[in-house]
Scaffold this active site. Sequence first.
Site, PDB file in Angstrom:
ATOM      1  N   SER A  15      39.550  25.545  35.832  1.00  0.00           N
ATOM      2  CA  SER A  15      40.882  26.134  35.661  1.00  0.00           C
ATOM      3  C   SER A  15      41.831  25.151  34.973  1.00  0.00           C
ATOM      4  O   SER A  15      41.875  23.968  35.314  1.00  0.00           O
ATOM      5  CB  SER A  15      41.459  26.513  37.032  1.00  0.00           C
ATOM      6  OG  SER A  15      42.814  26.893  36.881  1.00  0.00           O
ATOM      7  N   SER A  17      45.039  25.814  35.010  1.00  0.00           N
ATOM      8  CA  SER A  17      46.349  26.031  35.638  1.00  0.00           C
ATOM      9  C   SER A  17      46.954  24.740  36.199  1.00  0.00           C
ATOM     10  O   SER A  17      48.151  24.506  36.009  1.00  0.00           O
ATOM     11  CB  SER A  17      46.228  27.097  36.734  1.00  0.00           C
ATOM     12  OG  SER A  17      45.880  28.323  36.153  1.00  0.00           O
ATOM     13  N   THR A  62      42.983  34.123  41.461  1.00  0.00           N
ATOM     14  CA  THR A  62      42.118  34.547  40.368  1.00  0.00           C
ATOM     15  C   THR A  62      40.801  35.098  40.921  1.00  0.00           C
ATOM     16  O   THR A  62      40.658  35.277  42.143  1.00  0.00           O
ATOM     17  CB  THR A  62      41.965  33.408  39.325  1.00  0.00           C
ATOM     18  OG1 THR A  62      41.259  33.916  38.209  1.00  0.00           O
ATOM     19  CG2 THR A  62      41.258  32.185  39.871  1.00  0.00           C
ATOM     20  N   LYS A  66      41.708  38.754  43.510  1.00  0.00           N
ATOM     21  CA  LYS A  66      42.963  39.409  43.102  1.00  0.00           C
ATOM     22  C   LYS A  66      43.247  40.724  43.841  1.00  0.00           C
ATOM     23  O   LYS A  66      44.400  41.082  44.046  1.00  0.00           O
ATOM     24  CB  LYS A  66      42.944  39.701  41.594  1.00  0.00           C
ATOM     25  CG  LYS A  66      43.177  38.484  40.741  1.00  0.00           C
ATOM     26  CD  LYS A  66      43.309  38.902  39.284  1.00  0.00           C
ATOM     27  CE  LYS A  66      43.595  37.702  38.412  1.00  0.00           C
ATOM     28  NZ  LYS A  66      43.928  38.076  37.036  1.00  0.00           N
ATOM     29  N   ASN A  87      48.184  38.449  41.232  1.00  0.00           N
ATOM     30  CA  ASN A  87      47.762  37.149  40.680  1.00  0.00           C
ATOM     31  C   ASN A  87      48.713  36.024  41.071  1.00  0.00           C
ATOM     32  O   ASN A  87      48.489  34.869  40.732  1.00  0.00           O
ATOM     33  CB  ASN A  87      47.613  37.211  39.153  1.00  0.00           C
ATOM     34  CG  ASN A  87      48.937  37.115  38.441  1.00  0.00           C
ATOM     35  OD1 ASN A  87      49.974  37.522  38.963  1.00  0.00           O
ATOM     36  ND2 ASN A  87      48.935  36.581  37.237  1.00  0.00           N
ATOM     37  N   ASP A 102      50.273  39.325  35.100  1.00  0.00           N
ATOM     38  CA  ASP A 102      49.324  39.439  33.978  1.00  0.00           C
ATOM     39  C   ASP A 102      49.817  40.414  32.890  1.00  0.00           C
ATOM     40  O   ASP A 102      49.792  40.094  31.703  1.00  0.00           O
ATOM     41  CB  ASP A 102      47.958  39.928  34.476  1.00  0.00           C
ATOM     42  CG  ASP A 102      47.171  38.847  35.192  1.00  0.00           C
ATOM     43  OD1 ASP A 102      47.375  37.652  34.884  1.00  0.00           O
ATOM     44  OD2 ASP A 102      46.347  39.194  36.056  1.00  0.00           O
ATOM     45  N   ALA A 128      38.179  48.528  30.547  1.00  0.00           N
ATOM     46  CA  ALA A 128      38.899  49.249  31.605  1.00  0.00           C
ATOM     47  C   ALA A 128      38.793  48.512  32.937  1.00  0.00           C
ATOM     48  O   ALA A 128      38.792  49.136  33.991  1.00  0.00           O
ATOM     49  CB  ALA A 128      38.342  50.670  31.718  1.00  0.00           C
ATOM     50  N   GLY A 129      38.718  47.177  32.892  1.00  0.00           N
ATOM     51  CA  GLY A 129      38.631  46.381  34.120  1.00  0.00           C
ATOM     52  C   GLY A 129      40.013  45.992  34.629  1.00  0.00           C
ATOM     53  O   GLY A 129      41.017  46.642  34.319  1.00  0.00           O
ATOM     54  N   ASN A 151      35.774  52.470  26.540  1.00  0.00           N
ATOM     55  CA  ASN A 151      35.039  51.585  27.448  1.00  0.00           C
ATOM     56  C   ASN A 151      33.567  51.977  27.443  1.00  0.00           C
ATOM     57  O   ASN A 151      33.224  53.134  27.167  1.00  0.00           O
ATOM     58  CB  ASN A 151      35.609  51.724  28.870  1.00  0.00           C
ATOM     59  CG  ASN A 151      35.126  50.621  29.783  1.00  0.00           C
ATOM     60  OD1 ASN A 151      35.065  49.461  29.380  1.00  0.00           O
ATOM     61  ND2 ASN A 151      34.761  50.962  31.005  1.00  0.00           N
ATOM     62  N   GLU A 155      33.758  56.727  32.775  1.00  0.00           N
ATOM     63  CA  GLU A 155      34.383  57.078  34.049  1.00  0.00           C
ATOM     64  C   GLU A 155      35.458  56.050  34.435  1.00  0.00           C
ATOM     65  O   GLU A 155      36.524  56.407  34.942  1.00  0.00           O
ATOM     66  CB  GLU A 155      33.284  57.185  35.124  1.00  0.00           C
ATOM     67  CG  GLU A 155      33.737  57.694  36.476  1.00  0.00           C
ATOM     68  CD  GLU A 155      34.566  58.977  36.420  1.00  0.00           C
ATOM     69  OE1 GLU A 155      34.295  59.853  35.580  1.00  0.00           O
ATOM     70  OE2 GLU A 155      35.514  59.085  37.246  1.00  0.00           O
TER      71      GLU A 155
HETATM   72  P1  ATR Z   1      38.406  41.778  34.337  1.00  0.00           P
HETATM   73  O1  ATR Z   1      39.034  41.753  35.702  1.00  0.00           O
HETATM   74  O2  ATR Z   1      38.261  40.408  33.721  1.00  0.00           O
HETATM   75  O3  ATR Z   1      39.038  42.756  33.420  1.00  0.00           O
HETATM   76  P2  ATR Z   1      36.225  43.500  35.152  1.00  0.00           P
HETATM   77  O4  ATR Z   1      37.171  44.195  36.064  1.00  0.00           O
HETATM   78  O5  ATR Z   1      34.898  43.099  35.666  1.00  0.00           O
HETATM   79  O6  ATR Z   1      36.866  42.170  34.577  1.00  0.00           O
HETATM   80  O7  ATR Z   1      36.048  44.400  33.834  1.00  0.00           O
HETATM   81  C1  ATR Z   1      35.192  44.062  32.832  1.00  0.00           C
HETATM   82  C2  ATR Z   1      35.365  44.977  31.601  1.00  0.00           C
HETATM   83  O8  ATR Z   1      34.528  44.450  30.578  1.00  0.00           O
HETATM   84  C3  ATR Z   1      34.929  46.416  31.825  1.00  0.00           C
HETATM   85  O9  ATR Z   1      35.653  47.256  30.956  1.00  0.00           O
HETATM   86  C4  ATR Z   1      33.445  46.338  31.401  1.00  0.00           C
HETATM   87  O10 ATR Z   1      32.890  47.582  31.000  1.00  0.00           O
HETATM   88  P3  ATR Z   1      32.224  48.586  32.095  1.00  0.00           P
HETATM   89  O11 ATR Z   1      33.360  49.279  32.784  1.00  0.00           O
HETATM   90  O12 ATR Z   1      31.381  49.499  31.293  1.00  0.00           O
HETATM   91  O13 ATR Z   1      31.422  47.698  33.039  1.00  0.00           O
HETATM   92  C5  ATR Z   1      33.576  45.454  30.203  1.00  0.00           C
HETATM   93  N1  ATR Z   1      32.329  44.771  29.826  1.00  0.00           N
HETATM   94  C6  ATR Z   1      31.762  43.702  30.432  1.00  0.00           C
HETATM   95  N2  ATR Z   1      30.624  43.338  29.785  1.00  0.00           N
HETATM   96  C7  ATR Z   1      30.468  44.214  28.742  1.00  0.00           C
HETATM   97  C8  ATR Z   1      29.518  44.374  27.696  1.00  0.00           C
HETATM   98  N3  ATR Z   1      28.466  43.540  27.580  1.00  0.00           N
HETATM   99  N4  ATR Z   1      29.709  45.358  26.794  1.00  0.00           N
HETATM  100  C9  ATR Z   1      30.768  46.199  26.885  1.00  0.00           C
HETATM  101  N5  ATR Z   1      31.705  46.120  27.855  1.00  0.00           N
HETATM  102  C10 ATR Z   1      31.570  45.124  28.769  1.00  0.00           C
END
Ligand code: ATR
Length: 280
Positions: A15, A17, A62, A66, A87, A102, A128-129, A151, A155
């Site tokens: 980190s 930070s 982090t 979170k 965060n 964030d 979409a994470g 994404n 879903e």
């Molecule tokens: P963060 O909190 O860092 O946003 P997360 O909540 O784990 O991390 O979200 C990860 C995002 O990266 C999601 O949109 C994930 O897609 P899925 O919903 O299909 O899992 C996307 N992601 C991670 N690895 C990927 C890859 N190799 N190709 C495409 N999308 C990926």
Amino acid sequence: MKKLYGVIGNPIGHSMSPDIHNASLKDLGLDGHYHAFKVEEDDLEDAVKGIRALGIQGINVTVPHKVSIMDYLDHIDESAKVIGAVNTVRREGDKLVGYNTDGEGFVKSLMKVLDKPISELSFLMIGAGGAARAIFTTIARDIPKKFDICNRTLEKAKQLTESTPSFHNKEVLSIKEAEERLEQYDVIIHTTSVGMYPNVDDVPLSLQRAASSAVVCDIVYNPIQTALLKQANQKGLKTLDGVGMFVEQAALSFQLWTGREPDIEKMRSIVIGQLGGKEC
Ligand code: ATR
């Protein structure tokens, strides 16, 4: 007495930070110290008890804590509730209050490269994470012309669009569909881990059809210049790297704790120095 701050996460060894917060405390002549604490998932509740007992003034949170930390705090700020994650924690009297900087941090860095207000722009989010949720819900508050999400897992993108019931102009797309209609967007925001070290040659999609006036943002900051941003530069597009969001969210946390504004440019140069990178 010296005030204590820190970050909890796992892993936390790399980190940056502590470097940027300790430099800012010193710069502003504030008697404080910021430390990185590795906290295992099973120990989170005890860690929060420790924060209370030791009188720690502020904590950044982090991965992977979170969302789960919300169960152990006394109050959650409204925008952190909408984002569904915290965060930043601030001690307020004998209470621990959760915030999320964030989304605001991203928007502050974005405003530095935009020449129009959010309400006049069309956005595309890739991913979409958790990070996407913070950015999407914050930008949606300013009612952009359009904000679509693509994404790998449709879903999850659908669930994210449902988190802003009062904002309507949004669609869920596959990555291929987004690539095909890329010329529609003024701002393209990449929020997945694709292209992050060590997979530095990977891109989430092709920018071939992007409009020549588009701004391309990547929240990945290791490397600073991701393969996606390189592609954007080759097309002559404006870019925003992930260091911007990282330092702006940190600066907002620092302000919440100390009421003082740190030097963003200095924070940025510390991060760039640590990453050993060049600006793009
Ligand atoms: P963060 O909190 O860092 O946003 P997360 O909540 O784990 O991390 O979200 C990860 C995002 O990266 C999601 O949109 C994930 O897609 P899925 O919903 O299909 O899992 C996307 N992601 C991670 N690895 C990927 C890859 N190799 N190709 C495409 N999308 C990926």
